[in-house]
Design a protein around this motif. Sequence first.
Motif, short mmCIF file in Angstrom:
data_model
loop_
_atom_site.label_atom_id
_atom_site.label_comp_id
_atom_site.label_asym_id
_atom_site.label_seq_id
_atom_site.Cartn_x
_atom_site.Cartn_y
_atom_site.Cartn_z
N LEU A 18 -20.16 10.95 -9.50
CA LEU A 18 -20.20 13.12 -10.29
C LEU A 18 -22.02 13.03 -10.04
O LEU A 18 -22.00 14.96 -9.84
N LYS A 33 -21.86 15.20 -6.43
CA LYS A 33 -21.21 16.41 -5.95
C LYS A 33 -21.35 17.77 -7.02
O LYS A 33 -21.20 17.23 -8.07
N ASN A 85 -21.42 22.70 -11.88
CA ASN A 85 -22.13 21.25 -12.42
C ASN A 85 -22.58 21.01 -14.34
O ASN A 85 -23.02 20.67 -14.61
N SER A 133 -16.20 25.18 -12.02
CA SER A 133 -14.87 25.49 -12.45
C SER A 133 -15.33 26.99 -13.08
O SER A 133 -15.64 27.66 -13.73
N CYS A 179 -19.42 20.69 -8.91
CA CYS A 179 -18.17 21.02 -9.54
C CYS A 179 -18.15 22.71 -9.91
O CYS A 179 -19.60 22.81 -10.78
N LEU A 194 -16.22 20.39 -15.51
CA LEU A 194 -16.77 18.92 -14.58
C LEU A 194 -15.97 17.60 -14.07
O LEU A 194 -14.67 17.80 -15.19
N PHE A 195 -16.23 17.25 -13.21
CA PHE A 195 -15.45 16.11 -12.66
C PHE A 195 -15.95 14.48 -13.83
O PHE A 195 -17.11 14.11 -13.38
#
Length: 348
Positions: free
Chosen positions: A155, A158, A243, A162, A160, A149-150
Amino acid sequence: MDDVTLTKKDSAGWVYRGEGAANIVLAYVGSYPPFIGKVMRLRKAPRNDALAMRSPSALNAHEHLLWKHVDQLIASSDSELACQLFVEHVMKPLLGSQYVDAGIHVMVLKEFLEAVEKDVISKRPIWRVDNAKVDTLCDSVLLMSDYSLFTHGNLGSKCCISVEIKPKCGFLPVSRFISERTAIKRTVTRFAMHQALKLHQGEIALKSEYNPLDLFSGCKERIHKAIVDLFTTPQNNFRVFLNGYLIFGGLGCGAKDTNVSIAKAFEDSLKSAIEADAEGDSGSEYDNVYLKSTNQTFDFKVHFVDLDLKRLSKMEAHYELDKKIVSCYREMIEADEKRKKVTNLQAS
């Protein structure tokens, strides 16, 4: 977080993320600010012997000699703390502090660990459950950044993505200790040879074509091939999260080989991110890359995980496994050569 101790009521905020041979990893989905964007690593204990998996309480004499230049490490009398200090004082300086999180220890009560064990047991692979459980005799757990995650900005609004890769050994050994009998090591990667052993033992159904040398080659075409090969046979070497939730690969074990159905489901999962409405420069603190085909800019970050200290007591087991890997591969090559000779004779 020296003043924080997790109790039974705190277990509801943690969900199963995956596991390896020695640890289970949980991700935080609750609302307590200090834990948001974190994962927790729990030590495991074998079901048949609660003491067997535990590391020695301190470094042994040979390890003291090996790490004598790292004062903080050799001063530790606890194996769990030693692992954290190894990451902090050995791996961080080598790889760069911006890419490594050594984590912090958080105190826990036995009731928290027992509750977590009950909560995650249905998510774990059956063979993992049969082999080991959460070590409920621990008094602390390791808290680290959740790199799937960012944690900045909006959050929730958006997407995410990974990608987790276990790259394996990306070079061929040149040691003078390699004998003529094991000279195959100089030309064939350990990963490829280990695939042969795993196939022979029934651990995998299909050998992976992935070559670690491709990933580390610096050549765009070879790197692309490496990713495609990992995607085709992910095993336990390739996972993708959206996410923070796994959308490709296996949880706590190897994944199935990728078929049309799996590939389609993966593509559908990514549509919300890849085909989302496109901001030019995101203006964030992170590096970014522009995807021309969709007119999107993605922030990105890179990190190293699973950098624990490897104990010298495991060296003998690693050596025996290495011999078995090479022996199995040589036998496979010899059998293939015999089959080819027979085929040639029959053709003649």
